[in-house]
Motif scaffolding. Sequence first.
Motif, PDB file in Angstrom:
ATOM      1  N   TRP A  37      28.350  51.193  56.898  1.00 47.50           N
ATOM      2  CA  TRP A  37      29.119  52.109  57.737  1.00 47.50           C
ATOM      3  C   TRP A  37      29.022  51.714  59.206  1.00 47.50           C
ATOM      4  CZ3 TRP A  37      32.047  55.109  54.815  1.00 47.50           C
ATOM      5  CH2 TRP A  37      31.617  55.451  53.539  1.00 47.50           C
ATOM      6  N   ARG A  58      32.100  56.741  58.434  1.00 53.21           N
ATOM      7  CA  ARG A  58      31.354  57.719  57.651  1.00 53.21           C
ATOM      8  C   ARG A  58      31.522  59.136  58.199  1.00 53.21           C
ATOM      9  NH1 ARG A  58      25.970  59.589  57.738  1.00 53.21           N
ATOM     10  NH2 ARG A  58      25.145  60.097  55.654  1.00 53.21           N
ATOM     11  N   LYS A 101      35.319  52.122  57.171  1.00 55.83           N
ATOM     12  CA  LYS A 101      33.871  52.314  57.244  1.00 55.83           C
ATOM     13  C   LYS A 101      33.506  53.405  58.257  1.00 55.83           C
ATOM     14  CE  LYS A 101      32.601  47.619  55.838  1.00 55.83           C
ATOM     15  NZ  LYS A 101      33.849  47.424  55.109  1.00 55.83           N
ATOM     16  N   LYS A 148      37.311  54.819  53.927  1.00 55.02           N
ATOM     17  CA  LYS A 148      36.368  53.866  53.323  1.00 55.02           C
ATOM     18  C   LYS A 148      36.642  52.454  53.827  1.00 55.02           C
ATOM     19  CE  LYS A 148      35.056  51.840  48.884  1.00 55.02           C
ATOM     20  NZ  LYS A 148      35.313  51.809  47.425  1.00 55.02           N
ATOM     21  N   ILE A 187      27.829  49.946  50.993  1.00 55.12           N
ATOM     22  CA  ILE A 187      28.819  50.049  52.068  1.00 55.12           C
ATOM     23  C   ILE A 187      28.098  50.080  53.407  1.00 55.12           C
ATOM     24  CG2 ILE A 187      30.692  51.428  53.028  1.00 55.12           C
ATOM     25  CD1 ILE A 187      31.219  52.518  50.252  1.00 55.12           C
TER      26      ILE A 187
END
Length: 522
Positions: free
Chosen positions: A520, A489, A487, A484, A518
């Motif tokens: 990504w 995904r 970033k 996370k 968020i």
Amino acid sequence: MPSAVTARARLEATRSAGSRAASWFPSPAKMNRMKVDEEEYWHSSKCKAFTFDDEDDELSQLKESKRTVNSLRDIVDDDDELEKFSWSGEPVGSISWSIKETASSSSSSSTPEGKDSSLQKGSSSYAGFPKQASSYSLSSFFKGRNKHGSFQSLSDALTDTGFKNYAPELRRPKADYKDYSSDWSPKDTIRRLQRGKVCSLERFRSLQDKLMLLDEAVAVHDGNVITAILIFLKRTLKKDILFRELELRQVALRHLIHFLKETGDQKFLLDLLRFLDRTEEVALTKYREHLTIQDAENRKDFLKGCIGLPFSLEDAAHVQDHYSLLERQIIIEANDRHLESSGQTEIFRKYPRKASILNMPLVTTLFYSCFYHYMEAEGTFSSPANLKKTFKIPDKQYVLTALAARAKLRAWHDVDALFTTKNWLGYTKKKAPIGFHRVVEILQRNSAPVQVLQEYVRLVEDVETKLNLAMKYKCHDVVVETYKDLKDRLQLMAYRCKVERGSPAEEKIDSILSNPQIRWKN
């Protein structure tokens, strides 16, 4: 009348001829009786056979066995019933046999060794092998008699000198006796020693010859030969003469010092080092003698006497620490033995001691103190903090040892306090001088729970190392939080397939993937 007389005479002659014919050809009844007697003769025996159906007592069986043995003795040993024959076919003991025996003995002694005798024409037997003149023949050998009629045992017959010539003694080549008799020079002697030949060094009696031997041995650069010559010189020269000559020959001197250390000849080694005025080596050699002292009190007294020896500064500090550590170990051992025997201390009841702490290294003593005396005040001898301060143990070594001891006891609170520090503003922070990746490995080795592992995996600074440790020890929260923060995904979606269905980790991943705030990278 004449015709009647003649007829009567013919009749009587016919009757007499018939009676004579009847005497030559027996009647059928007589022939049957003779056949039965002949079969009984051939099927009869003087020896009664043994049968399992014999129900006689042991005494009768013994008598029957005795009769059987006597019967066999009569058959075998009866010289009148059996006639002996030699290999040539002549009866043993006859005049012709004695003449041939004498002739074969004389011809074999005159025949050259190794020459084969040929077969004689017109003879039905083979010629005898060449043999030494002996008082024994083959027939008398098996009977146990010699030619003079006296008996001899089998062992005496085999040890007879006549038989030894068939296996002559193998002697050494004459060249080998030169090793003991020839007047070899020092150079030739060293060369022969190099080749593994046996050489006598005792004939080198003068100091000059002995030193020439040593110089030749050093010149060939053969350590085994140098050591052999040094052993010879050590045995045949006085100490002061040997030491004075070795001082001029450093290669041989180093060989001798190493040899004395390996063999443990401490007295001779100390005399040599004192002659060379090597005071530090004398002190170290003397200090090594503590290894042979088993009793702790005696070893402590010996180490106390070694403190005044002329060591270097570094070695002197080491000897002082050794004495202080052994003195402390004796005090701790006596106190803990009393506590363990009384049974009043919980940790000794729960974790009994497996070995004595006496003569243990400093690190082992520190681990022992962190295991049994971790919470003691710094003023006691058994306190880990006191050990750290007295012996100047580095922080890294202290943290590693204390972590291993407290993790073994599963004292996670002590582990947490070990890495927690406060700054001047009062804020707490975790810091490890050994790196948190090593902390994680030690905790996992001691079966730490996942919650404890995750806390220290998060503290690993390198991202790749953190992910590898988290995946290896199944710290799912750390893996999800790291992806996370990155970033990433795609990696997060791939990791979702690796966790269990319906687990908290899967729910957390779904919640993060569905978060629209968020941004990504992929």
